[in-house]
Design a protein around this motif. Structure first.
Motif, mmCIF file in Angstrom:
data_model
loop_
_atom_site.group_PDB
_atom_site.id
_atom_site.type_symbol
_atom_site.label_atom_id
_atom_site.label_comp_id
_atom_site.label_asym_id
_atom_site.label_seq_id
_atom_site.Cartn_x
_atom_site.Cartn_y
_atom_site.Cartn_z
ATOM 1 N N GLY A 48 0.802 -1.216 0.000
ATOM 2 C CA GLY A 48 0.000 0.000 0.000
ATOM 3 C C GLY A 48 0.836 1.266 0.000
ATOM 4 O O GLY A 48 2.019 1.255 0.343
ATOM 5 N N ILE A 49 0.183 2.372 -0.391
ATOM 6 C CA ILE A 49 0.875 3.648 -0.490
ATOM 7 C C ILE A 49 1.407 4.054 0.878
ATOM 8 O O ILE A 49 0.694 4.046 1.879
ATOM 9 N N GLY A 50 2.700 4.433 0.899
ATOM 10 C CA GLY A 50 3.335 4.897 2.134
ATOM 11 C C GLY A 50 3.583 3.790 3.146
ATOM 12 O O GLY A 50 3.922 4.079 4.306
ATOM 13 N N ASN A 51 3.453 2.534 2.724
ATOM 14 C CA ASN A 51 3.613 1.409 3.646
ATOM 15 C C ASN A 51 4.757 0.520 3.157
ATOM 16 O O ASN A 51 4.561 -0.428 2.401
ATOM 17 N N SER A 52 5.972 0.866 3.589
ATOM 18 C CA SER A 52 7.157 0.082 3.249
ATOM 19 C C SER A 52 8.194 0.317 4.331
ATOM 20 O O SER A 52 8.044 1.228 5.174
ATOM 21 N N LEU A 53 9.241 -0.471 4.325
ATOM 22 C CA LEU A 53 10.296 -0.279 5.306
ATOM 23 C C LEU A 53 10.956 1.088 5.114
ATOM 24 O O LEU A 53 11.329 1.752 6.081
ATOM 25 N N TYR A 54 11.077 1.502 3.861
ATOM 26 C CA TYR A 54 11.634 2.826 3.573
ATOM 27 C C TYR A 54 10.813 3.902 4.275
ATOM 28 O O TYR A 54 11.348 4.771 4.975
ATOM 29 N N HIS A 55 9.500 3.872 4.112
ATOM 30 C CA HIS A 55 8.644 4.905 4.685
ATOM 31 C C HIS A 55 8.627 4.823 6.210
ATOM 32 O O HIS A 55 8.520 5.854 6.898
ATOM 33 N N LYS A 56 8.695 3.579 6.782
ATOM 34 C CA LYS A 56 8.718 3.451 8.236
ATOM 35 C C LYS A 56 9.916 4.214 8.834
ATOM 36 O O LYS A 56 9.779 4.943 9.821
ATOM 37 N N LEU A 57 11.099 4.025 8.230
ATOM 38 C CA LEU A 57 12.301 4.655 8.762
ATOM 39 C C LEU A 57 12.357 6.151 8.415
ATOM 40 O O LEU A 57 12.770 6.979 9.233
ATOM 41 N N TYR A 58 11.938 6.485 7.198
ATOM 42 C CA TYR A 58 11.985 7.891 6.764
ATOM 43 C C TYR A 58 11.064 8.738 7.636
ATOM 44 O O TYR A 58 11.417 9.842 8.067
ATOM 45 N N ASN A 59 9.884 8.210 7.937
ATOM 46 C CA ASN A 59 8.912 8.965 8.731
ATOM 47 C C ASN A 59 9.356 9.140 10.177
ATOM 48 O O ASN A 59 8.870 10.021 10.883
ATOM 49 N N GLN A 60 10.274 8.287 10.649
ATOM 50 C CA GLN A 60 10.813 8.430 12.012
ATOM 51 C C GLN A 60 12.001 9.386 12.045
ATOM 52 O O GLN A 60 12.553 9.631 13.125
ATOM 53 N N GLY A 61 12.437 9.928 10.859
ATOM 54 C CA GLY A 61 13.486 10.928 10.840
ATOM 55 C C GLY A 61 14.755 10.528 10.124
ATOM 56 O O GLY A 61 15.753 11.270 10.177
ATOM 57 N N PHE A 62 14.745 9.373 9.432
ATOM 58 C CA PHE A 62 15.949 8.954 8.701
ATOM 59 C C PHE A 62 15.896 9.617 7.311
ATOM 60 O O PHE A 62 15.617 8.982 6.298
ATOM 61 N N THR A 63 16.202 10.925 7.288
ATOM 62 C CA THR A 63 16.087 11.685 6.034
ATOM 63 C C THR A 63 17.222 11.387 5.071
ATOM 64 O O THR A 63 17.128 11.710 3.881
ATOM 65 N N ASP A 64 18.307 10.782 5.572
ATOM 66 C CA ASP A 64 19.441 10.443 4.707
ATOM 67 C C ASP A 64 19.299 9.052 4.093
ATOM 68 O O ASP A 64 20.244 8.535 3.485
ATOM 69 N N PHE A 86 13.341 13.924 21.184
ATOM 70 C CA PHE A 86 14.668 13.385 20.911
ATOM 71 C C PHE A 86 14.933 13.529 19.418
ATOM 72 O O PHE A 86 14.168 13.023 18.580
ATOM 73 N N THR A 87 16.001 14.255 19.082
ATOM 74 C CA THR A 87 16.325 14.474 17.670
ATOM 75 C C THR A 87 16.937 13.215 17.088
ATOM 76 O O THR A 87 17.951 12.705 17.601
ATOM 77 N N PRO A 88 16.308 12.669 16.028
ATOM 78 C CA PRO A 88 16.848 11.446 15.425
ATOM 79 C C PRO A 88 18.287 11.667 14.937
ATOM 80 O O PRO A 88 18.652 12.755 14.482
ATOM 81 N N LEU A 89 19.110 10.638 15.040
ATOM 82 C CA LEU A 89 20.506 10.697 14.634
ATOM 83 C C LEU A 89 20.773 9.602 13.610
ATOM 84 O O LEU A 89 20.246 8.490 13.718
ATOM 85 N N SER A 90 21.595 9.934 12.599
ATOM 86 C CA SER A 90 21.958 8.918 11.608
ATOM 87 C C SER A 90 23.388 9.163 11.155
ATOM 88 O O SER A 90 23.896 10.280 11.209
ATOM 89 N N GLU A 91 24.038 8.108 10.686
ATOM 90 C CA GLU A 91 25.411 8.177 10.195
ATOM 91 C C GLU A 91 25.571 7.118 9.132
ATOM 92 O O GLU A 91 25.151 5.970 9.312
ATOM 93 N N LEU A 92 26.164 7.480 7.989
ATOM 94 C CA LEU A 92 26.452 6.535 6.911
ATOM 95 C C LEU A 92 27.946 6.523 6.647
ATOM 96 O O LEU A 92 28.600 7.578 6.676
#
Length: 570
Positions: A48-64, A86-92
């Motif tokens: 479904g629209i907006g229902n994927s692992l990508y969207h789950k993480l992106y919507n929690q703040g994983f903008t990278d 709590f400001t989400p943190l990410s590192e690649l």
């Protein structure tokens, strides 16, 4: 795959709001099957629209997340559905071999927190506690304390040292009884009402003399047959090795057998010798299989229920199976009266020696129980009497010790039948497995005549060419002390006298002599053809026996004043 990505989505959905979540990922540098953010986004077509692992993480703040388009590692940390707190943190990583780190301060939900250690031990002797750490903000000291908790073998916990402060960072534990508390655990309480930061524990250490450690070692010794006959002892042997240098005290060993009906048979706990370090104990049991017919499971446990301290217990037990073959064959019953198998209606002594033998083919399950045989007698009046094995009348001789191919129990039955008339003997027998000696009871009727008498004595065959035997019946309770047969010519000359010893074994009742007269005289010379006369001379306690005549007996016509005739025809 999309299936596994869906499982990751479901797992994220299961985490309560407000919880901290850390997601770490790395891709295999040489694996062609790696998937990246664009492939994850395509799962919208499935879920479904907006229902994927990508969207789950992106919507929690994983903008990278869109930068995850090649083999590289990444870390994403967030507080579920609470990005304002709590400001989400990410590192690649840049390449496939870069090390990346994400540090974050997570606000606690309370001013106090606790840290509990795993259980330490078991110990033979406790020595010392050492613990060290530091405060996150030295200018505002927090409060911190440690409890030492004793743990018994059953898991019962007792606080032994309460609220140890920074002044008690090295504590003597030799006063703790290791026999009562073979295990210890630690619990730290930290309090910070200002910054809500815990005490930074660097380490806590317990020093002690460790318990020994042993293990079942079938590679050194294991012996057990998988099939035995019922009552055949099952010899079980297995090795237990002390794999440390610390000695064991006398070791307990427990054996439990679960039979085909799922009933447990617990063998008494045995104590074996002490086991020094790096030594091996040979555990031996002999299992009685009389009640274990069928499939069984054997469980052996060394040092059961932590009888003495030991580091681990998972390697102290073993399971094995064995089968006990049942006894399905019927035993054989044999009954004799004065060493003779009688027929229904035969005359027997009023004081007979009745021998009952029960023979079974089992060479292990020996006939040793009197309850396996039952002896009853019906008297001439129809009264039934059972004879117990508690007197001299009925004597039981068990079979010899196993193993034996002669598994025979014997009963000597010496009754006294005072009343004349017809009796009936009833005997039942079964082996130790309960198999009956027959579908029907053994029954035989016999007659008792207390007065000592002897019937007419006939010779058979008559006429004869090579030899002839003698047939007669004796009544009473004992065979005459003297019984002779004289053979005479028609002129009255005695040519042969046959003694009782020559006649062979005699008994009360019907007799056919083992002796056969071959037509020779006293010196072994052959006599001529013709008619010979014979008579019987008896003596019992100084008196001759009266003549016995059964109903229907018409043999008198062959005798004249006690003399009979025989014909020798060569």
């Amino acid at each position: 795959s999309s299936v596994w990505r869906k499982r990751a989505m479901d797992f994220i959905d299961s985490i309560p709001d407000g919880h901290y979540v850390v997601v770490r990922s790395n891709s295999h540098p040489d694996m062609a099957g790696n998937t990246y953010a664009q492939a994850w986004k395509a799962d919208e077509a499935l879920y479904g629209i907006g229902n994927s692992l990508y969207h789950k993480l992106y919507n929690q703040g994983f903008t990278d997340l869109d930068s995850f388009n090649r083999p590289r590692s990444w870390i994403f940390m967030f507080r579920k559905n609470a990005s304002a707190e709590f400001t989400p943190l990410s590192e690649l990583s840049d390449g496939i071999y870069d090390a990346i780190t994400v540090d974050a301060d997570c606000a606690s939900l309370d001013t106090v927190g606790y840290i509990s250690s795993p259980v330490f031990g078991p110990a033979l002797e406790w020595k010392q506690l050492n613990w060290r750490g530091n405060f996150a903000e030295p200018a505002v000291p927090d409060q911190v304390s440690v409890n030492v908790i004793g743990v018994t073998n059953t898991g019962t916990e007792t606080v032994l040292f309460n609220n140890l402060t920074l002044a008690d960072q090295t504590v003597d534990l030799t006063s703790v009884n290791a026999a009562t508390y073979p295990f210890l655990k630690l619990r730290m309480a930290t309090l910070d009402t200002v910054n809500l930061t815990p005490y930074q524990l660097r380490y806590w250490r317990l020093t002690y003399s460790p318990a020994p450690e042993g293990a079942i070692a079938p590679n050194i010794l294991f012996q057990q047959r998988d099939t035995v006959d019922v009552a055949e002892p099952l010899d079980f042997k297995i090795a237990f090795r002390n794999i440390t240098t610390i000695p064991f005290d006398s070791l307990k060993v427990k054996l439990v057998i679960t039979d085909r009906n799922n009933i447990q048979h617990v063998l008494p706990v045995q104590k074996h010798r002490p086991l020094p370090g790096n030594d091996t104990l040979h555990v031996r049991f002999q299992v009685d299989t009389r009640t274990l017919v069928g499939h069984n499971t054997l469980y052996v446990e060394v040092n059961p229920d932590f009888d003495q301290p030991e580091q681990y217990h998972f390697n102290n037990f073993a399971f094995t199976n064995f089968y006990v073959r049942p006894d399905t064959l019927n035993p054989m019953l044999d009954v004799t009266f004065d060493n003779v198998h009688i027929l229904n209606g035969d005359i027997v002594s009023s004081k007979p020696e009745i021998l009952v033998k029960l023979k079974d083919e089992s060479k292990w399950f020996m006939l040793t129980d009197t309850s396996r045989l039952s002896i009853r007698v019906k008297d001439p009046s129809g009264n039934m009497r059972a004879y117990p094995f508690d007197n001299d009348t009925l004597q039981f001789s068990p079979a010899q010790q196993p193993p034996s191919t002669n598994n025979t129990a014997t009963v000597n039955f010496r009754p006294y039948f005072e009343e004349d008339g017809m009796y009936e003997l009833i005997v039942t027998g079964k082996d130790m497995s309960g198999n009956e000696s027959g579908n029907l009871e053994y029954r035989v009727a016999f007659e008792v005549i207390n007065k000592p008498m002897i019937s007419n004595m006939l010779n058979y065959p008559n006429p004869f060419t090579t030899s002839t035997a003698f047939v007669f019946t004796i009544t009473g309770s004992e065979v005459p002390q003297n019984i002779r047969i004289q053979i005479l010519t028609v002129t009255g000359k005695v040519v042969r006298e046959i003694t009782k010893d020559e006649l062979g074994p005699l008994h009360i009742g019907r007799n056919i002599t083992e002796f056969k007269w071959d037509g020779t005289d006293q010196y072994g010379q052959k006599l001529g053809n013709g008619v010979y006369i014979y008579r019987v001379i008896t003596n019992l306690n100084g008196k001759s026996l009266d003549k016995y005549k059964a109903t229907g007996d018409d043999t008198d016509k062959y005798f004249n004043k006690g003399y009979g005739k025989m014909y020798l025809m060569r």
